[in-house]
Scaffold this motif. Structure first.
Motif, PDB file in Angstrom:
ATOM      1  N   THR A 184       2.558 -10.561  -9.605  1.00 23.25           N
ATOM      2  CA  THR A 184       1.673 -11.430 -10.393  1.00 23.25           C
ATOM      3  C   THR A 184       0.383 -11.610  -9.604  1.00 23.25           C
ATOM      4  O   THR A 184       0.291 -11.187  -8.442  1.00 23.25           O
ATOM      5  N   LEU A 185      -0.592 -12.224 -10.224  1.00 24.69           N
ATOM      6  CA  LEU A 185      -1.859 -12.473  -9.542  1.00 24.69           C
ATOM      7  C   LEU A 185      -1.621 -13.285  -8.268  1.00 24.69           C
ATOM      8  O   LEU A 185      -2.177 -12.997  -7.207  1.00 24.69           O
ATOM      9  N   GLU A 186      -0.742 -14.283  -8.372  1.00 27.09           N
ATOM     10  CA  GLU A 186      -0.468 -15.150  -7.229  1.00 27.09           C
ATOM     11  C   GLU A 186       0.235 -14.375  -6.109  1.00 27.09           C
ATOM     12  O   GLU A 186      -0.122 -14.516  -4.932  1.00 27.09           O
ATOM     13  N   SER A 187       1.227 -13.536  -6.477  1.00 28.32           N
ATOM     14  CA  SER A 187       1.985 -12.806  -5.444  1.00 28.32           C
ATOM     15  C   SER A 187       1.102 -11.785  -4.732  1.00 28.32           C
ATOM     16  O   SER A 187       1.236 -11.549  -3.527  1.00 28.32           O
ATOM     17  N   VAL A 188       0.194 -11.167  -5.487  1.00 26.39           N
ATOM     18  CA  VAL A 188      -0.710 -10.198  -4.872  1.00 26.39           C
ATOM     19  C   VAL A 188      -1.642 -10.904  -3.879  1.00 26.39           C
ATOM     20  O   VAL A 188      -1.903 -10.410  -2.780  1.00 26.39           O
ATOM     21  N   LEU A 189      -2.109 -12.098  -4.243  1.00 25.89           N
ATOM     22  CA  LEU A 189      -3.029 -12.833  -3.369  1.00 25.89           C
ATOM     23  C   LEU A 189      -2.320 -13.447  -2.164  1.00 25.89           C
ATOM     24  O   LEU A 189      -2.971 -13.832  -1.192  1.00 25.89           O
ATOM     25  N   VAL A 225       3.071  -5.857 -16.429  1.00 27.19           N
ATOM     26  CA  VAL A 225       3.238  -4.395 -16.404  1.00 27.19           C
ATOM     27  C   VAL A 225       3.740  -3.944 -15.031  1.00 27.19           C
ATOM     28  O   VAL A 225       4.556  -3.037 -14.925  1.00 27.19           O
ATOM     29  N   TYR A 226       3.225  -4.604 -13.963  1.00 30.48           N
ATOM     30  CA  TYR A 226       3.658  -4.259 -12.609  1.00 30.48           C
ATOM     31  C   TYR A 226       4.833  -5.175 -12.246  1.00 30.48           C
ATOM     32  O   TYR A 226       4.669  -6.381 -12.071  1.00 30.48           O
ATOM     33  N   ILE A 227       6.011  -4.591 -12.153  1.00 27.02           N
ATOM     34  CA  ILE A 227       7.259  -5.340 -11.967  1.00 27.02           C
ATOM     35  C   ILE A 227       7.208  -6.157 -10.666  1.00 27.02           C
ATOM     36  O   ILE A 227       6.795  -5.649  -9.616  1.00 27.02           O
ATOM     37  N   GLN A 228       7.617  -7.431 -10.787  1.00 29.79           N
ATOM     38  CA  GLN A 228       7.696  -8.374  -9.668  1.00 29.79           C
ATOM     39  C   GLN A 228       6.332  -8.665  -9.027  1.00 29.79           C
ATOM     40  O   GLN A 228       6.268  -9.154  -7.909  1.00 29.79           O
ATOM     41  N   LEU A 254       0.815  -1.218   0.000  1.00 28.03           N
ATOM     42  CA  LEU A 254       0.000   0.000   0.000  1.00 28.03           C
ATOM     43  C   LEU A 254       0.847   1.265   0.000  1.00 28.03           C
ATOM     44  O   LEU A 254       0.318   2.366   0.143  1.00 28.03           O
ATOM     45  N   ALA A 255       2.178   1.092  -0.180  1.00 20.51           N
ATOM     46  CA  ALA A 255       3.054   2.264  -0.218  1.00 20.51           C
ATOM     47  C   ALA A 255       2.758   3.093  -1.463  1.00 20.51           C
ATOM     48  O   ALA A 255       2.311   2.582  -2.489  1.00 20.51           O
ATOM     49  N   GLU A 256       3.015   4.387  -1.365  1.00 21.15           N
ATOM     50  CA  GLU A 256       2.688   5.294  -2.481  1.00 21.15           C
ATOM     51  C   GLU A 256       3.490   4.990  -3.740  1.00 21.15           C
ATOM     52  O   GLU A 256       3.040   5.266  -4.848  1.00 21.15           O
ATOM     53  N   ASN A 257       4.667   4.405  -3.548  1.00 18.62           N
ATOM     54  CA  ASN A 257       5.499   4.116  -4.726  1.00 18.62           C
ATOM     55  C   ASN A 257       5.224   2.735  -5.322  1.00 18.62           C
ATOM     56  O   ASN A 257       5.862   2.324  -6.280  1.00 18.62           O
ATOM     57  N   ASN A 258       4.258   2.001  -4.731  1.00 19.23           N
ATOM     58  CA  ASN A 258       3.890   0.694  -5.283  1.00 19.23           C
ATOM     59  C   ASN A 258       2.710   0.893  -6.238  1.00 19.23           C
ATOM     60  O   ASN A 258       1.558   1.032  -5.825  1.00 19.23           O
TER      61      ASN A 258
END
Length: 1170
Positions: A127-132, A122-125, A7-11
């Motif tokens: 993926t759907l799995e990493s976000v979940l 598009v979002y470096i590093q 949730l950081a502003e640079n993410n």
């Protein structure tokens, strides 16, 4: 670290997803807000609207035959006019609805785009799995899908499918609908998504087939994403709520938020509901093992027995919860609920007793208190959800289960309400105390530490021998030991609370041991010092244990979002009944309202995290909704007060005798009337008690709105006053069209009595409730009258003033709208039309200006006089008279527009007419000459025009009659103002004169200043002039007009045609009808002509007078005008002379203007020949 980083502003990934979820919450708030402003014309729920707007309002069937639909409107001028008016009135609100509809489609498009970008790297590093895997990412992903489902369900519940279709078609037709210009969501896609589903929120409505899964599938959401989100919701503790509910029987409550999200998400993957029995069994066993009613997003209730009926796997899985053995267990468990509820109430009441809940008690008993809160909230949640009617009672199983709960638990809704009330109070008290302790934590620590150090240092001094203390010998060993303890306490570090906690326990133990080993118990003072130090160290340990986590757990446990709708539906009556019995209950209710306000955190959390600009509007909406509910509950106080007031006024007016100036001693007992006065005093005390009850409630911040109890009470009193006064006006001002005798005077007398009773009661109450009675009375009367006038005037306007645009309507203190009982919209229209009917200008009445009275032509009896407007003034006040005047002005405008429309249609478009007028105009030129054989010239011209005169006379007479009424209203207002407020009257008159002088000076010398267009002075002065009756209605310009050729000649022909029906009457000093049945009354006819000519250039009036003068001279000459005796004047000349004299009198034209066209001796002496 990952949780913080997401949730950081640079993410970019986290911020994009957070903004999307934030927007989803804002869209839902906008849909809920707009659902209260659906224009009724799109509902077509009454015959009048169906008849009127049916031909121009269509659902999606329009797209199958749009050309035919448009052609039908274009070929009918009336439909075309109605369509234009409809567009002008609704395009603004339609645009806002469309933006809300479009935002739903845009949301799902943006969600799919985000998922595509996530898959494409598009979002470096990320993926759907990493976000979940990430805690925050998992929550936001689940919320993103959930919110889209909620949007679709909310819009279907709040805005009916056919209404949506009609609004979308109307927007499509009126906006030009530039399809997809610069937008991803074009109108075609929005229409496909939001077309009617067939779902209806009405009780007993049948659920459409494959609903809502087919609705959810209209825009496909990435199936892998849906599957993974459902998997996470199924298996994980997404919000880490289980830690707040350690007991296993509380698990379903702990996972209730997740369960509601899963309920919505499953409709995106209906295959699970239909056929995947193992997964459904797992879901039910985990989330619904002991409950079957849940709520999603701001208290929308769902009964799973009914909701999952069409799905085989879901229905089978639920059977496990609802099968016979389990039902028996539920029954036995439910039977414990009555015991649980009683013990919970007893526990809470014990803690709420004065003196029990101290800070020390709280710190020592945090686990016990938290367990009590858990038990209360879990019990309350289960009982609230399972005892309420969810609208599924037509479903047999639902009804059986609800009755099972009510019968077996034998718990009443009032019991649950008491638990809610007391739990909320305990929670508020605990939260306030805990916040205060958390705030003072470091200060308390420092204070206790300093006190402990001081005690140890003092004991060290005592044993050093330098400080004498009774029977204490010097002991260097103890001195050194106490100094070491003092140093140990000094070194305790607040920042390192864990290490400090261990050290403090050791220090307490050491202090206990030193007391025993060195036999210090014998000395009372030393023992006291040691005990004090141990107490301070204990306090420091307690202070260390004050953690914010306890407050967070308390917030989780106290969640009442599931009851956002239930509280209003089930418990408002209990609240109001409780207040009626004991007004001080308001103080307890404050804590309940604050508990309910915690619900606002759910939709605002993500909006706040995203720093979205929607935060203010969304928080404002939900706060307003909650404040509106608070007002609704507390409205019982003004209602009860007004009930008591009515009884007081009845006693004062009907029983208590008015004291005479002088009273005989023997009659004192008769006038004392102690019983009646005691009853008044008792009722007054009741009113004061209610006032005191409200004012004991502290100022409270509900959401983002601060509630001031005094303002709340005043608003409540205003609301009740408005309701009762508006109802009295509506019910009293109703007339029977078949009545033979006018009901106007009795009705006005009755209304005046009602208004006087309200005024007297307000005058009586103001000191007891500390309000400004007169100010409130004047303000609310102004609002009621002006609002009703505004709504009545809407029927004369193309662009209507909607309620939400009105300056007079208010959401907090609404003015009620009643169903029309005739062609008028409300009471002010009925009153205006009854006044017009009373004068029956068409046939039966004549106006005598000298007396200001209307008489019946046949019986010569008085029909109405100026006292009528005095009665209206007594009933409705100054605002009522001003409102009537404004409404009559609109009627004048409509009549003038109708007159000009007839002229343009019947005269200007007819070549024969134009040729006749041109020919006559040339014959009469120059106007100074005498017309030869006038009878023939004028009669032949008039005979051609006889067909249109009936329409003209009707309009002229109606305009004149209304203007006379407006003049009478102005006279009444002016008299009242001079009598009651002479300084205002003279001030306005002086200001008006000064302004007119300045304007005249400017026209004589253009270098002199003229009031600026930006200045509001002239506009405001005009409203003052109208209010004090100095407006001069006859001289006003009501409409803007274009030049009409030969208007003066047309008006002249019309005038001489009607003058033939009149004759001069010496007793009345004016023109009267020759026959009682003739529909011409001279004063309204003359004033009607003045008003009509005044709407055009002054040249038309001058030419009109000029031609009339020529007409008079020509007839005088034809009858042997060389004879100076006026007794021989022809009837035509006398009538014109009388007409011109009255024309000059009413219009304010100087006599010398008339004398320029008519010899002065004729104007001076024509009466002798009448």
């Amino acid at each position: 670290v990952m949780a913080q980083d997401f949730l950081a502003e640079n993410n970019l990934c986290g911020q994009t997803l957070l903004r999307l979820v934030s927007r989803g919450n804002a869209v839902i708030a906008e849909l809920l807000r707009l659902s209260d402003f659906i224009p009724s014309v799109f509902k077509l729920d009454n015959k009048h609207e169906q008849m009127k707007y049916g031909p121009i309002v269509s659902d999606f069937s329009y797209f199958r035959g749009s050309e035919l639909f448009e052609n039908r409107i274009e070929q009918n001028p009336q439909l075309q006019d109605l369509d234009d008016e409809f567009r002008e009135n609704n395009i603004q609100i339609l645009s806002r609805f469309y933006l809300a509809f479009e935002s739903i489609h845009k949301y799902v498009v943006d969600l799919n785009r985000f998922l595509d970008e996530l898959n494409e790297g598009v979002y470096i590093q990320q993926t759907l799995e990493s976000v979940l895997i990430n805690q925050d990412g998992k929550q936001l992903m689940c919320e993103a899908l959930f919110l889209y489902g909620v949007m679709l369900l909310v819009i279907d519940m709040k805005i009916d499918g056919l209404v949506r279709e009609r609004m979308l078609v109307a927007y499509y037709r009126y906006s030009g609908a530039a399809r997809g210009a610069g937008s991803d969501s074009n109108i075609d896609d929005v229409c496909k998504l939001l077309r009617s589903t067939g779902y209806s929120n009405a009780a007993g409505a049948k659920r459409p087939a494959n609903y809502p899964e087919s609705y959810f599938a209209r825009v496909m959401v990435n199936p892998v994403f849906v599957s993974m989100v459902v998997g996470r919701l199924r298996s994980d503790d997404v919000y880490s709520q289980v830690s707040a509910y350690p007991l296993p029987e509380h698990r379903s409550t702990a996972l209730s938020t997740q369960a509601s999200m899963l309920y919505v998400a499953l409709y995106f993957e209906p295959d699970i509901l239909h056929s995947q029995q193992a997964k459904m069994r797992e879901i039910v066993d985990k989330f619904f093992p002991d409950n079957w009613v849940t709520s999603f997003y701001m208290g929308n209730l769902v009964n799973l027995v009914e909701a999952w009926e069409p799905y085989k796997a879901a229905k089978t899985a639920m059977l496990n919860t609802l099968e016979l053995n389990n039902c028996k267990q539920h029954v036995s468990r439910n039977m414990k609920f009555s015991y649980k509820l009683r013990t919970s109430v007893q526990s809470v009441n014990h803690f709420l007793k004065e003196g029990v809940l101290t800070s020390e008690f709280m710190l020592d008993n945090i686990p016990k208190l938290m367990n009590t809160l858990r038990e209360c909230n879990v019990t309350m949640r289960w009982l609230m959800l399972h005892s309420i009617n969810t609208g599924c009672d037509l479903h047999k199983k639902c009804k059986q289960l609800r009755e099972l709960v009510l019968v077996t638990t034998s718990i009443k809704q009032s019991d649950i309400f008491i638990l809610l009330l007391n739990t909320a109070q305990l929670e508020l008290k605990l939260k306030d105390m805990f916040r205060k302790m958390l705030q003072d934590k470091e200060t308390t620590w420092g204070k206790c530490k300093a006190e402990g150090v001081d005690r140890m240092n003092e004991l060290a001094e005592v044993f050093s021998g330098t400080k004498p203390l009774t029977r204490i010998e010097r002991n260097d060993q103890l001195k050194t030991w106490f100094e070491q303890i003092s140093n140990q306490i000094t070194k305790l570090d607040y920042a390192d609370s864990t290490s400090a906690g261990r050290k403090m326990v050791q220090l307490i133990q050491a202090l206990e041991e030193v007391q025993e080993f060195h036999q210090l118990e014998n000395n009372l003072q030393v023992r006291q010092f040691l005990a004090d130090t141990r107490q301070f160290l204990h306090q420091m340990i307690r202070t260390v244990n004050i953690r914010e986590e306890v407050l967070i757990t308390m917030e989780i446990i106290a969640d009442l979002s599931y009851a956002w709708a239930i509280v209003d539906q089930n418990y408002t009556t209990h609240m109001q009944e409780g207040i009626k019995r004991n007004p001080s209950l308001v103080t307890k209710l404050r804590s309940t309202f604050l508990k309910l306000s915690s619900t606002l955190e759910l939709p605002l959390l993500r909006i706040n995290q995203a720093n979205s600009s929607d935060l203010i509007s969304v928080s404002q909406y939900y706060s307003n909704e909650l404040v509106a509910y608070v007002r609704k509950v507390l409205q019982i106080i003004p209602q009860t007060m007004f009930g008591l007031l009515a009884r007081i006024v009845k006693i004062q007016t009907g029983q208590i005798l008015e004291l005479p100036t002088r009273l005989e001693k023997d009659r004192m007992r008769d006038y004392a009337q102690l019983d009646a006065r005691y009853e008044v005093a008792k009722l007054t005390h009741g009113i004061s008690t209610f006032t005191e009850g409200v004012l004991t409630m502290k100022s409270t911040l509900v959401g983002v709105i601060k509630i001031d109890p005094k303002q709340l009470l005043e608003d409540g009193i205003r609301k009740e006053l408005v309701m009762q006064v508006a109802r009295a006006m509506h019910q009293t001002i109703m007339f029977n069209p078949k009545a033979k005798v006018s009901e106007l005077t009795p009705k006005l007398t009755l209304l005046a009595q009602s208004m006087d009773a309200f005024r007297r009661s307000f005058e009586y109450i103001q000191d007891y409730v500390n309000i400004y009675g007169l100010k409130i009375w004047q303000k609310e009367m102004q609002r009621i009258i002006n609002y009703n006038v505004e709504q009545e005037c809407n029927s004369f306007l193309r662009q209507k003033v909607q309620d939400y645009e009105s300056l007079y309507q208010s959401k907090e203190i609404p003015i009620p709208r009643f169903q029309p009982v005739d062609s008028s919209v409300n009471f002010i229209g009925r009153l205006a039309r009854e006044v017009l009917t009373t004068y029956r200008w068409q046939v039966t009445t004549s106006y005598v200006d000298l007396l200001g009275t209307w008489y019946d032509n046949k019986t010569k009896n008085e029909v109405a006089d100026t006292k009528l407007f005095t009665r209206i003034h007594g009933a409705l006040g100054v605002y009522g008279l001003c409102g009537l005047d404004r409404l009559f002005s609109f009627m004048v405008v409509r009549e003038l527009q109708g007159f000009i429309s007839v002229v343009q249609r019947s005269v200007l478009k007819d070549r024969t007419w134009l040729e006749m007028l041109d020919g006559l105009w040339k014959t009469l030129l120059p106007h100074k000459k005498i017309v030869e054989n006038p009878l023939k010239v004028y009669t032949s011209a008039n005979q051609r025009a006889n067909k249109v005169w009936p329409t003209f006379i009707e309009a002229a007479m109606r305009i004149g009659q209304i203007q006379l009424i407006k003049q009478q209203i102005a006279n009444e207002l002016n008299f009242a103002c001079k009598f009651e407020s002479k300084f205002l009257a003279s001030g306005v008159a002086t200001m008006n004169k000064a302004l007119l002088t300045a304007v005249e000076a400017h026209y004589k010398d253009p270098e002199r200043p003229y009031p600026s267009d930006d200045s509001m002075m002239m506009y405001e002065l005009t409203s003052y002039l109208d209010g004090v009756g100095m407006g001069e209605a006859i001289k006003k310009i009501y409409i803007t007009t274009k030049r009409i050729p030969h208007l003066s000649l047309l008006c002249f022909l019309f005038t001489i045609s009607q003058l033939q029906k009149l004759q001069y009457s010496k007793p009345l000093c004016g023109l009267v009808s020759k026959k009682p049945t003739d529909a011409v009354d001279a004063p309204p006819f003359i004033i009607g002509m003045i008003t009509l000519l005044h709407q055009f250039h002054v040249d038309d009036t001058n030419k009109f007078i000029e031609i009339l003068g020529q007409y008079l001279r020509s007839f005088v000459a034809a009858s042997g005008g060389s004879n100076s005796r006026t007794t021989d004047l022809p009837q035509e000349a006398i009538n014109v002379a009388a007409f011109l004299e009255d024309f000059a009198f009413y219009s304010g034209i100087e006599r010398k203007v008339m004398e320029g066209h008519v010899p002065s001796f004729i104007l001076n002496d024509f009466r002798a020949g009448g």
